[in-house]
Enzyme design. Structure first.
Site, PDB file in Angstrom:
ATOM      1  N   THR A 178      10.456   2.114  -3.607  1.00 28.15           N
ATOM      2  CA  THR A 178      10.241   0.700  -3.311  1.00 28.15           C
ATOM      3  C   THR A 178      10.978  -0.173  -4.313  1.00 28.15           C
ATOM      4  O   THR A 178      11.616  -1.171  -3.946  1.00 28.15           O
ATOM      5  CB  THR A 178       8.741   0.372  -3.328  1.00 28.15           C
ATOM      6  OG1 THR A 178       8.081   1.164  -2.341  1.00 28.15           O
ATOM      7  CG2 THR A 178       8.489  -1.101  -3.064  1.00 28.15           C
TER       8      THR A 178
ATOM      9  N   SER B  19      -2.535   5.508  -0.943  1.00 30.40           N
ATOM     10  CA  SER B  19      -3.532   4.463  -0.677  1.00 30.40           C
ATOM     11  C   SER B  19      -4.605   4.981   0.277  1.00 30.40           C
ATOM     12  O   SER B  19      -4.326   5.772   1.186  1.00 30.40           O
ATOM     13  CB  SER B  19      -2.856   3.229  -0.078  1.00 30.40           C
ATOM     14  OG  SER B  19      -1.946   2.659  -0.991  1.00 30.40           O
TER      15      SER B  19
ATOM     16  N   ASN C 216       0.857  -1.180   0.000  1.00 28.44           N
ATOM     17  CA  ASN C 216       0.000   0.000   0.000  1.00 28.44           C
ATOM     18  C   ASN C 216       0.895   1.233   0.000  1.00 28.44           C
ATOM     19  O   ASN C 216       1.360   1.700   1.044  1.00 28.44           O
ATOM     20  CB  ASN C 216      -0.906  -0.016   1.224  1.00 28.44           C
ATOM     21  CG  ASN C 216      -1.936  -1.120   1.152  1.00 28.44           C
ATOM     22  OD1 ASN C 216      -2.933  -1.018   0.442  1.00 28.44           O
ATOM     23  ND2 ASN C 216      -1.687  -2.207   1.887  1.00 28.44           N
ATOM     24  N   GLU C 217       1.151   1.736  -1.172  1.00 28.08           N
ATOM     25  CA  GLU C 217       2.083   2.842  -1.366  1.00 28.08           C
ATOM     26  C   GLU C 217       1.414   4.185  -1.028  1.00 28.08           C
ATOM     27  O   GLU C 217       0.197   4.251  -0.816  1.00 28.08           O
ATOM     28  CB  GLU C 217       2.566   2.858  -2.822  1.00 28.08           C
ATOM     29  CG  GLU C 217       3.346   1.620  -3.250  1.00 28.08           C
ATOM     30  CD  GLU C 217       4.790   1.601  -2.733  1.00 28.08           C
ATOM     31  OE1 GLU C 217       5.100   2.349  -1.778  1.00 28.08           O
ATOM     32  OE2 GLU C 217       5.600   0.837  -3.279  1.00 28.08           O
ATOM     33  N   PRO C 218       2.214   5.258  -0.961  1.00 30.23           N
ATOM     34  CA  PRO C 218       1.633   6.584  -0.727  1.00 30.23           C
ATOM     35  C   PRO C 218       0.460   6.861  -1.668  1.00 30.23           C
ATOM     36  O   PRO C 218       0.538   6.594  -2.869  1.00 30.23           O
ATOM     37  CB  PRO C 218       2.812   7.518  -1.007  1.00 30.23           C
ATOM     38  CG  PRO C 218       4.007   6.718  -0.613  1.00 30.23           C
ATOM     39  CD  PRO C 218       3.692   5.310  -1.029  1.00 30.23           C
TER      40      PRO C 218
END
Length: 642
Positions: free
Chosen positions: A181, A166, A162-164
Site C-alpha cells: 500500500t 483485519s 483495512n489491510e490483510p
C-alpha cells in the site's frame, strides 16, 4: 448507458458484479445512484448520509456529481458525508491529505455545508486517537447510518485501509499500512519513505452497516485482486472477500478490471460459448498449460474434462485442433523481426520487402527501448535495417537528487582541472544553491527548471549510450523530450498539440515501414498511454495525407511489468544467449535506473532482471506448449488501424 451482463453471477462469482465498457459510463451510473438517494431524502425532508472514498477510482464519480449540481440543480444541502480514512499523521492542508483531495474533487464545487463533512483527523495526538475513533462510529449512528458506502480496492485487497489481517467486525481504528500500500502511494509522496506508516480507517464492520455498498475498480492493474475478491475464498488475507457476506454489496467494474473473472477470461468454464478462432486459440493454450501437456499431445478426453466438449464436437477431433493451433503459434516465431528477404512471407509475421526497412522505435521513457525490446532492437540493427529510436520523454522525474549533486561536482572538478575559472565559479554557485534547496526539499516538491534540465541530461546521456551499444549511429538517435511531460507537473489539463506536431515531423523525416511502440497501457505511471495516444494521433493524421503510411506497420511491445498472453502474440523474436547479454549491457548504460530507481513499482528486482525473467518465462512457455526451446523470446502484437 451500456452495461455488460447486468448483475450477472456465475457459479464462480460470489458477489453481484456489474461490468461497464469503461470507467466513464460506470462512474456516471454510480453518481446517478447517489443523486437518486439525495433527491429521495430531500423529498422526505431527511438527510442523505454518504460514505465516501478517495484515490483515483472515485474521481469521475465526483466529477459527475459536480456536473449534476451545476447543470441539473442537484443540491448537497441535505447531505452528510463520512470519509473512509486518512493517513496518520497528516495535516489537512497537505497535498496528500484526503481533506485536500475531497475539497479539490468535490466539496469546493458543491453547496454542501462543511459542518456536515466528516473526515478522520490526522492531526490528533496519539492518546486521542482511540476516543476519536469511538466518537466517529457514534456520529455515523447518530446521523442514521450510511445510506451508501463507496469503496475502492487496493492491490492488497484492502477496503478503506483495512489491510490483510483485519477482522470482519472491526470498527474505526488506527492501523499500520501494508508495505505494498505504501509503495503504491509512493508517487504521490515523492518516495515510499515519505508515506505515513499508519492511517485511521473505518472498519470492515462499519462498512457492513451501510444500507448499500458499492465497490468500484478500474484498469488491468486491479484485475488480479478483483478476481480474488469476487471468486476467492473468504480470507482475512484479502479483506475485500468479507464483502461476500453482505447482502447489500455490488462490485462495479470496467472491462479491464473484470478481465480476469472466469466468465471473461475462461468463459468456456462458466457458460456455453460460441467458439471463435481467437477463443479457440486462447482455450487450447490454456488447456495445454493447465494440464502441463504439449499442444500436440492433447486428447479428446482432455478437452471434454475442461469445459471444451462442444469445441471437439464442432471442430474436432482434438488432433485436428491441436495441429492448427500449433501451426499458428509456430508461425509467430521469427528470427527476422524486420522481415526475411527473398522468402515466402505468407506465413511470417513481417513482410519480406523491402529488404531494408526504415524502422523507428518509440520509447516512452529513456530506457523502455532496451528493457522491453532490446534484443529485437539489436537484431534489427544487426540485420541492416535503417533503425531509429525516439525517446519520447526526458524521464527527469525518475532521477535522484543525489545524482544531480554528483554530476555538478564532476562538472566543477572538470572546470577546475582545465583551468576554466569562470565556469567553475558558476557551477560552484549552482552547486551551493541546489544543495541548499535539496536540504529543505519537501516530498513531491517540483524541481527547479535547472535541476529538471540536469536530470534530463543525465537520462539523455544514458539513452544515447544504450542506443550506441545497440548499434545505432548518433544521427538516428532522437531525444524528443515531448513538452507534455514537464507541463503535466504544473497542470492537469494540458494540450498535446505540440507533442503531436513534433511526432508527425519525426515520422515524416524517417518515413518508417515499421514503428515499434509501448503497448502496456496500464503501466503504473500513465506515461506510456499518453505517449501512445500522441503517436497514434500523429499516425492517424499522416494517414490522410502521406502515401508512405500505407506501408507502415505498427508493432506494440510490453514494458517491464507484464508480457502479452501467448494467444495474443503475433510476433515472437527468439534471442540467443549472446543477444540476451548484449541487451543486459545496454540496460546497464542507464545507471540512474540501476539498483534502486526512484519509482521501482512493487517489484524489487532490477530492471535488467525483470526483463530477462520475463523473456525467459515467455520462451519457457513456448517450450511447454511443445515448440522450440529458446533462451528468451520478446513478444509483439500488431496494432490494426480501423
Amino acid at each position: 448507458m451500456a452495461r455488460l451482463n447486468l448483475l450477472e453471477e456465475t457459479r464462480f462469482e460470489k458477489v453481484p458484479v456489474s461490468v461497464y465498457p469503461d470507467q466513464n459510463s460506470a462512474s456516471k451510473n454510480v453518481a446517478n445512484r447517489i443523486a437518486e438517494i439525495i433527491r429521495a431524502k430531500q423529498e422526505k425532508g431527511e438527510k442523505a448520509v454518504l460514505g465516501l472514498a478517495t484515490g483515483a477510482t472515485p474521481v469521475k464519480v465526483y466529477q459527475e456529481l459536480i456536473r449534476l449540481h451545476k447543470e441539473e440543480g442537484l443540491s448537497f444541502k441535505n447531505v452528510i458525508t463520512f470519509n473512509l480514512d486518512e493517513y496518520y499523521p497528516m495535516q489537512p492542508d497537505a497535498d496528500q491529505s484526503y481533506v485536500t483531495f475531497m475539497n479539490k474533487n468535490l466539496f469546493d464545487h458543491v453547496d454542501i455545508d462543511k459542518a456536515n463533512v466528516n473526515i478522520p483527523d490526522g492531526t490528533l495526538a496519539p492518546d486521542q486517537v482511540n476516543a476519536f475513533c469511538e466518537a466517529y462510529e457514534q456520529k455515523i449512528t447518530a446521523a442514521g447510518g450510511l445510506d451508501i458506502q463507496l469503496l475502492g480496492i487496493g492491490r492488497t485487497g484492502h477496503i478503506g485501509f483495512n489491510e490483510p489481517g483485519s477482522a470482519p467486525n472491526s470498527g474505526t481504528r488506527i492501523v499500520t499500512l501494508d508495505d505494498l500500500t505504501r509503495r503504491d502511494a509512493s508517487r504521490a509522496f515523492g518516495g515510499k519513505e515519505n508515506v505515513p506508516r499508519k492511517a485511521i480507517t473505518m472498519g470492515v464492520g462499519t462498512i457492513f452497516k451501510a444500507r448499500e455498498i458499492i465497490l468500484m475498480a478500474w484498469t488491468e492493474t486491479k484485475a488480479e485482486i478483483i478476481k480474488k475478491a469476487v471468486e476467492g475464498e473468504i480470507s482475512s488475507e484479502i479483506p475485500a472477500t468479507y464483502l461476500q457476506l453482505s447482502d447489500n454489496v455490488e462490485f462495479i467494474l470496467d472491462e479491464a478490471a473484470a478481465s480476469l473473472l472466469t466468465r471473461f477470461d475462461l468463459p468456456w468454464l462458466a457458460e456455453d460459448v460460441t467458439w471463435t478462432p481467437t477463443l479457440i486459440k486462447k482455450a487450447v493454450v490454456w488447456l495445454a498449460l493447465e494440464i502441463n501437456k504439449p499442444i500436440l499431445k492433447l486428447t479428446d478426453e482432455d478437452y471434454n474434462a475442461h469445459g471444451m466438449a462442444k469445441l471437439v464436437t464442432e471442430t474436432g477431433p482434438a488432433y485436428n485442433i491441436n495441429i492448427r493451433i500449433f501451426n499458428e503459434l509456430q508461425h509467430t516465431i521469427t528470427g527476422w523481426p524486420g522481415g526475411k528477404p527473398n522468402v515466402d512471407d505468407s506465413q511470417r509475421p513481417e513482410r519480406a520487402n523491402p529488404a531494408k526497412k526504415n524502422v523507428i522505435v518509440f520509447s516512452p521513457h529513456p530506457d523502455d527501448d532496451v528493457i522491453s525490446m532490446g534484443g529485437t532492437f539489436i537484431r534489427l540493427a544487426d540485420q541492416g535495417h535503417n533503425v531509429h529510436v525516439a525517446y519520447q520523454t526526458c524521464g527527469n522525474t525518475a532521477v535522484w537528487d543525489d545524482d544531480v549533486v554528483r554530476y555538478l561536482e564532476f562538472a566543477e572538478d572538470l572546470a577546475n582541472q582545465i583551468g576554466a575559472n569562470t565556469e567553475a565559479a558558476q557551477i560552484n554557485q549552482i552547486y551551493d544553491e541546489e544543495r541548499a534547496i535539496f536540504a529543505t526539499k519537501k516530498p513531491n516538491q517540483i524541481d527547479t527548471e535547472l535541476v529538471r534540465k540536469i536530470k534530463a541530461l543525465i537520462r539523455k546521456g544514458e539513452a544515447i549510450a544504450g542506443a550506441r551499444l545497440v548499434g545505432l549511429p548518433d544521427e538516428n538517435i532522437h531525444f524528443q523530450d515531448l513538452p507534455f511531460y514537464d507541463r503535466q507537473k504544473f497542470a492537469k489539463d494540458v494540450s498535446f498539440e505540440d507533442d503531436i506536431q513534433q511526432t508527425m515531423e519525426l515520422l515524416r523525416q524517417v518515413k518508417p515501414h515499421q514503428v515499434f511502440a509501448a503497448g502496456d497501457f496500464a503501466d503504473p505511471h500513465g506515461t506510456h498511454k499518453v505517449c501512445f495516444d500522441i503517436l497514434f494521433e500523429a499516425l492517424r493524421r499522416l494517414s490522410k495525407t502521406d502515401e508512405w503510411t500505407k506501408d507502415c506497420w505498427l508493432w506494440l511491445y510490453r514494458g517491464a511489468w507484464h508480457e502479452y498472453p501467448i494467444h495474443e502474440i503475433e510476433m515472437a523474436v527468439p534471442l540467443s544467449p549472446q543477444e540476451v547479454y548484449r541487451k543486459r549491457l545496454a540496460i546497464f548504460k542507464h545507471q540512474s535506473q540501476k539498483d534502486l530507481p526512484v519509482f521501482p513499482g512493487d517489484d524489487p528486482r532490477e530492471f535488467w532482471v525483470r526483463a530477462e525473467d520475463r523473456t525467459s518465462d515467455t520462451a519457457a512457455m513456448y517450450d511447454r506448449l511443445g515448440l522450440a526451446n529458446y533462451e528468451a523470446i520478446e513478444a509483439f502484437v500488431r496494432w490494426k488501424f480501423d
